[in-house]
Motif scaffolding. Structure first.
Motif, PDB file in Angstrom:
ATOM      1  N   THR A 165       0.662  -1.137  -0.051  1.00  0.00           N
ATOM      2  CA  THR A 165      -0.056   0.359   0.070  1.00  0.00           C
ATOM      3  C   THR A 165       0.715   1.167  -0.115  1.00  0.00           C
ATOM      4  OG1 THR A 165      -1.842  -1.055   1.082  1.00  0.00           O
ATOM      5  CG2 THR A 165      -1.909   1.265   1.404  1.00  0.00           C
ATOM      6  N   LEU A 166       0.716   2.030  -0.986  1.00  0.00           N
ATOM      7  CA  LEU A 166       1.007   3.532  -0.751  1.00  0.00           C
ATOM      8  C   LEU A 166       0.285   4.275   0.084  1.00  0.00           C
ATOM      9  CD1 LEU A 166       3.238   5.691  -1.884  1.00  0.00           C
ATOM     10  CD2 LEU A 166       1.350   6.219  -3.890  1.00  0.00           C
ATOM     11  N   PHE A 167       0.565   4.685   1.287  1.00  0.00           N
ATOM     12  CA  PHE A 167      -0.048   5.399   2.104  1.00  0.00           C
ATOM     13  C   PHE A 167       0.243   6.893   2.411  1.00  0.00           C
ATOM     14  CE2 PHE A 167      -1.395   5.972   6.656  1.00  0.00           C
ATOM     15  CZ  PHE A 167      -2.531   5.149   6.656  1.00  0.00           C
ATOM     16  N   ILE A 168      -0.794   7.599   1.961  1.00  0.00           N
ATOM     17  CA  ILE A 168      -0.475   9.237   2.187  1.00  0.00           C
ATOM     18  C   ILE A 168      -1.437  10.041   3.334  1.00  0.00           C
ATOM     19  CG2 ILE A 168      -0.462  11.315   0.966  1.00  0.00           C
ATOM     20  CD1 ILE A 168      -0.266   9.572  -1.680  1.00  0.00           C
ATOM     21  N   VAL A 169      -0.809  10.634   4.052  1.00  0.00           N
ATOM     22  CA  VAL A 169      -1.319  11.241   5.175  1.00  0.00           C
ATOM     23  C   VAL A 169      -1.079  12.635   4.696  1.00  0.00           C
ATOM     24  CG1 VAL A 169      -1.493  11.874   7.671  1.00  0.00           C
ATOM     25  CG2 VAL A 169      -0.868   9.345   6.903  1.00  0.00           C
ATOM     26  N   VAL A 170      -2.333  13.302   4.829  1.00  0.00           N
ATOM     27  CA  VAL A 170      -2.538  14.809   4.362  1.00  0.00           C
ATOM     28  C   VAL A 170      -3.612  15.595   5.068  1.00  0.00           C
ATOM     29  CG1 VAL A 170      -3.849  14.309   2.326  1.00  0.00           C
ATOM     30  CG2 VAL A 170      -2.185  16.245   2.307  1.00  0.00           C
ATOM     31  N   ALA A 171      -3.460  16.921   5.057  1.00  0.00           N
ATOM     32  CA  ALA A 171      -4.578  17.799   5.597  1.00  0.00           C
ATOM     33  C   ALA A 171      -4.959  18.571   4.330  1.00  0.00           C
ATOM     34  CB  ALA A 171      -4.448  18.706   6.873  1.00  0.00           C
ATOM     35  N   ASP A 172      -6.252  19.038   4.265  1.00  0.00           N
ATOM     36  CA  ASP A 172      -6.850  20.061   3.378  1.00  0.00           C
ATOM     37  C   ASP A 172      -6.420  21.598   3.720  1.00  0.00           C
ATOM     38  OD1 ASP A 172      -8.746  19.898   5.247  1.00  0.00           O
ATOM     39  OD2 ASP A 172     -10.243  19.905   3.819  1.00  0.00           O
ATOM     40  N   GLU A 222       0.831  30.995   6.907  1.00  0.00           N
ATOM     41  CA  GLU A 222       1.417  29.234   7.436  1.00  0.00           C
ATOM     42  C   GLU A 222       0.461  28.542   8.175  1.00  0.00           C
ATOM     43  OE1 GLU A 222       4.458  27.759   5.630  1.00  0.00           O
ATOM     44  OE2 GLU A 222       3.291  28.899   4.445  1.00  0.00           O
ATOM     45  N   GLU A 223      -0.261  29.356   9.123  1.00  0.00           N
ATOM     46  CA  GLU A 223      -1.124  28.515  10.031  1.00  0.00           C
ATOM     47  C   GLU A 223      -2.440  28.028   9.396  1.00  0.00           C
ATOM     48  OE1 GLU A 223      -2.013  32.862  10.555  1.00  0.00           O
ATOM     49  OE2 GLU A 223      -0.322  31.616  10.406  1.00  0.00           O
ATOM     50  N   LEU A 224      -2.696  28.502   7.888  1.00  0.00           N
ATOM     51  CA  LEU A 224      -3.781  27.865   7.358  1.00  0.00           C
ATOM     52  C   LEU A 224      -3.183  27.072   5.863  1.00  0.00           C
ATOM     53  CD1 LEU A 224      -6.265  30.890   7.167  1.00  0.00           C
ATOM     54  CD2 LEU A 224      -6.266  29.039   8.872  1.00  0.00           C
ATOM     55  N   MET A 225      -1.855  27.526   5.580  1.00  0.00           N
ATOM     56  CA  MET A 225      -1.569  26.626   4.209  1.00  0.00           C
ATOM     57  C   MET A 225      -0.626  25.670   4.547  1.00  0.00           C
ATOM     58  SD  MET A 225      -3.205  28.555   1.896  1.00  0.00           S
ATOM     59  CE  MET A 225      -2.532  28.372   0.281  1.00  0.00           C
ATOM     60  N   HIS A 226       0.222  25.900   5.724  1.00  0.00           N
ATOM     61  CA  HIS A 226       1.143  24.615   5.750  1.00  0.00           C
ATOM     62  C   HIS A 226       0.338  23.626   6.364  1.00  0.00           C
ATOM     63  CE1 HIS A 226       4.805  23.182   8.351  1.00  0.00           C
ATOM     64  NE2 HIS A 226       4.702  22.667   6.986  1.00  0.00           N
ATOM     65  N   VAL A 227       0.649  22.195   5.344  1.00  0.00           N
ATOM     66  CA  VAL A 227      -0.118  21.233   5.888  1.00  0.00           C
ATOM     67  C   VAL A 227       0.993  19.909   5.950  1.00  0.00           C
ATOM     68  CG1 VAL A 227      -2.372  21.811   5.059  1.00  0.00           C
ATOM     69  CG2 VAL A 227      -0.551  20.797   3.447  1.00  0.00           C
ATOM     70  N   PRO A 228       0.385  18.903   6.836  1.00  0.00           N
ATOM     71  CA  PRO A 228       1.245  17.736   6.632  1.00  0.00           C
ATOM     72  C   PRO A 228       1.168  17.081   5.507  1.00  0.00           C
ATOM     73  CG  PRO A 228      -0.771  17.281   8.196  1.00  0.00           C
ATOM     74  CD  PRO A 228      -0.565  18.783   7.819  1.00  0.00           C
ATOM     75  N   LEU A 229       2.099  16.316   4.922  1.00  0.00           N
ATOM     76  CA  LEU A 229       2.026  15.620   3.973  1.00  0.00           C
ATOM     77  C   LEU A 229       3.235  14.434   4.223  1.00  0.00           C
ATOM     78  CD1 LEU A 229       1.299  14.484   1.200  1.00  0.00           C
ATOM     79  CD2 LEU A 229       3.331  16.100  -0.121  1.00  0.00           C
ATOM     80  N   ILE A 230       2.771  13.310   4.345  1.00  0.00           N
ATOM     81  CA  ILE A 230       3.642  12.180   4.779  1.00  0.00           C
ATOM     82  C   ILE A 230       3.336  11.165   3.789  1.00  0.00           C
ATOM     83  CG2 ILE A 230       4.118  10.189   6.677  1.00  0.00           C
ATOM     84  CD1 ILE A 230       2.975  12.560   8.579  1.00  0.00           C
ATOM     85  N   VAL A 231       4.287  10.717   3.145  1.00  0.00           N
ATOM     86  CA  VAL A 231       4.191   9.348   2.146  1.00  0.00           C
ATOM     87  C   VAL A 231       4.941   8.207   2.596  1.00  0.00           C
ATOM     88  CG1 VAL A 231       4.148   8.737  -0.055  1.00  0.00           C
ATOM     89  CG2 VAL A 231       3.895  11.075   0.313  1.00  0.00           C
ATOM     90  N   ARG A 232       4.068   7.251   2.882  1.00  0.00           N
ATOM     91  CA  ARG A 232       4.761   5.918   3.253  1.00  0.00           C
ATOM     92  C   ARG A 232       4.656   4.797   2.105  1.00  0.00           C
ATOM     93  NH1 ARG A 232       3.209   0.306   3.376  1.00  0.00           N
ATOM     94  NH2 ARG A 232       4.901  -0.870   4.370  1.00  0.00           N
ATOM     95  N   PHE A 233       5.549   4.345   1.746  1.00  0.00           N
ATOM     96  CA  PHE A 233       5.722   3.417   0.610  1.00  0.00           C
ATOM     97  C   PHE A 233       5.605   1.883   0.738  1.00  0.00           C
ATOM     98  CE2 PHE A 233       7.448   7.347  -1.003  1.00  0.00           C
ATOM     99  CZ  PHE A 233       6.979   7.414  -2.538  1.00  0.00           C
TER     100      PHE A 233
END
Length: 453
Positions: free
Chosen positions: A235-242, A261-272
């Motif tokens: 599974t390619l597992f992606i964690v993100v916020a909008d 940044e408090e509104l535009m900076h979001v987590p982006l984590i990609v587990r391969f």
């Protein structure tokens, strides 16, 4: 992003499961949302186009049928497509279900809910999109269900809710009446309620952290399900916020009011699969519009990314030379169609384009033609506008932003219009519970308050 352990937050243990995923994956340290609220941001995530192109700018828009979504592209490649979402804006009434074969609206989405949606024998391969509401207003239900956080009394939560809804109702008064913004100046009412909200910031922050911890538990239960069903290793597992959230960082509350940044900076984590590339952290600025081409590149179907405005992040992940081809980059923007607050109309305007170059962040306020410049390495909270000290950089960024925005506007799609009088009661109840439309939602600890039908 600023409330997750893997991004440096340690006041509370908010994200043990997400931090585990991050340790086994790739963390993008400077990922940006394409817009500071849900509808335009998720539409950009789904289509790899910007808000000025897909034109999903208000609560009355539905995504054009001509949009080419990630789900539609994956379906053409033989994937079974699933969507499990807690926000009605992500559903069929707003055109956001295009390409999904199976979809269900439910407020609390983790392993058990995904297991039920998939059934015993789903057809492989799969694309699964899960949209949870935590952390999102209302936060009032969190502490009773989340041990380890300070409780906030029901009375205090009631005052918080009243102040926020008073503030938002004043901000969106003209929008709700479908009048031109500024027809009625409710700025004084907003000031009054903003003062109340600022006095309650510590309680808001505590509840917000508790909601992040709830979101983290959903991620943990989903990962457990994928392990139990022997999907995880493939599974390619992606964690993100909008989008993010503001609590008086720049004078406002919650979201959709700036591009800081408090509104535009979001987590982006990609587990391969099989933890390939584990432990990498990438500082290059990226955007959620990059996710669609990245997925298609990873599965060797780059040709299916035709028309995408983002670029694949796989070269960055593999450690190759950046393929963007230009040093200036627009990750997102704000086009306000819903709120009026005179001080911000005068100082920010209604169209704000973000331009990034390494640690530098520019904001071109298009309709009032002003520019702001911040050095995020020295000033991560964007308190000091340094435009006067960097005239050449500002000139280059402004020129790029103007050209980019003009080109973006020429690509604008026609959207549909949502008739709220024809929405079913469950959808209306969901939108009321999340504060998007007016109406009383009194059962604060019910599933409805969490977005469930």
């Amino acid at each position: 992003a600023d409330r997750l352990g893997t991004y440096g937050y340690h006041e509370h243990e908010t994200s043990p499961f997400i931090d585990q995923v991050a340790a086994h994956g790739v963390v993008f340290e400077n990922a940006s949302a394409p817009a500071p609220w849900t509808i335009p941001s998720v539409a950009s995530l789904f289509t790899s186009t910007y808000p000025c192109e897909h034109n999903m700018l208000s609560k009355f828009n539905s995504l054009s049928a001509s949009a080419n979504t990630l789900a539609e592209r994956m379906k053409r490649l033989g994937y079974s497509t699933y969507s499990l979402f807690g926000n009605s804006f992500i559903g069929p009434q707003f055109g956001m279900s295009q390409g999904f074969d199976h979809l269900r609206q439910k407020g609390r989405n983790g392993g058990p809910e995904v297991n039920e949606l998939l059934g015993p024998n789903p057809s492989l391969p799969l694309l699964i999109y899960i949209h949870n509401m935590e952390p999102h207003d209302p936060y009032h239900y969190a502490p009773p269900h989340t041990p380890g956080f300070r409780d906030v009394s029901p009375e205090a939560r009631g005052r918080m809710k009243a102040a926020f809804h008073g503030y938002k109702s004043a901000a969106e008064f003209d929008y709700g009446a479908q009048l031109p913004l500024g027809t009625n100046d409710k700025s004084a009412e907003q000031d009054e309620n903003l003062a109340k909200l600022r006095a309650m910031r510590d309680d808001w922050s505590e509840l917000y952290d508790a909601c992040v911890r709830l979101a983290d538990s959903r991620v943990g239960s989903l990962a457990k399900l994928l392990h139990d069903r022997e999907f995880w290793d493939n599974t390619l597992f992606i964690v993100v916020a909008d989008h993010g959230e503001e609590m008086n960082d720049h004078g406002a509350w919650l979201h959709d009011q700036s591009v800081y940044e408090e509104l535009m900076h979001v987590p982006l984590i990609v587990r391969f699969p099989n933890d390939q590339f584990a432990g990498r952290r990438i500082s290059e600025p990226v955007s959620l519009v990059d996710i669609l081409p990245t997925i298609l590149d990873y599965i060797d179907r780059e040709h299916e990314a035709t028309g995408a405005r983002g670029r694949s992040l796989m070269p960055l992940i593999r450690g190759e030379t950046d393929q963007r081809g230009e040093p200036l980059f627009v990750p997102g923007l704000r086009i306000n169609t819903t709120r009026y607050y005179r001080p911000w109309v005068e100082t920010r305007g209604d169209v704000n384009v973000v331009i990034r170059q390494k640690q530098w962040k520019g904001i071109w306020n298009a309709d009032i033609d002003t520019f702001e410049l911040y050095d995020l390495s020295a000033d991560p909270f964007e308190k000091y506008d340094v435009r006067t000290a960097h005239a050449d950089l500002v000139a280059a960024m402004r020129t790029h932003a103007q050209s980019w925005y003009e080109g973006c506007r020429t690509q604008t799609q026609e959207t549909g219009t949502v008739d709220y009088s024809k929405l079913d009661e469950a959808t209306l109840r969901n939108l009321r519970a999340l504060g998007y439309i007016g109406g009383d939602e009194t059962d604060e600890d019910s599933e409805d308050a969490d977005g469930d039908e």
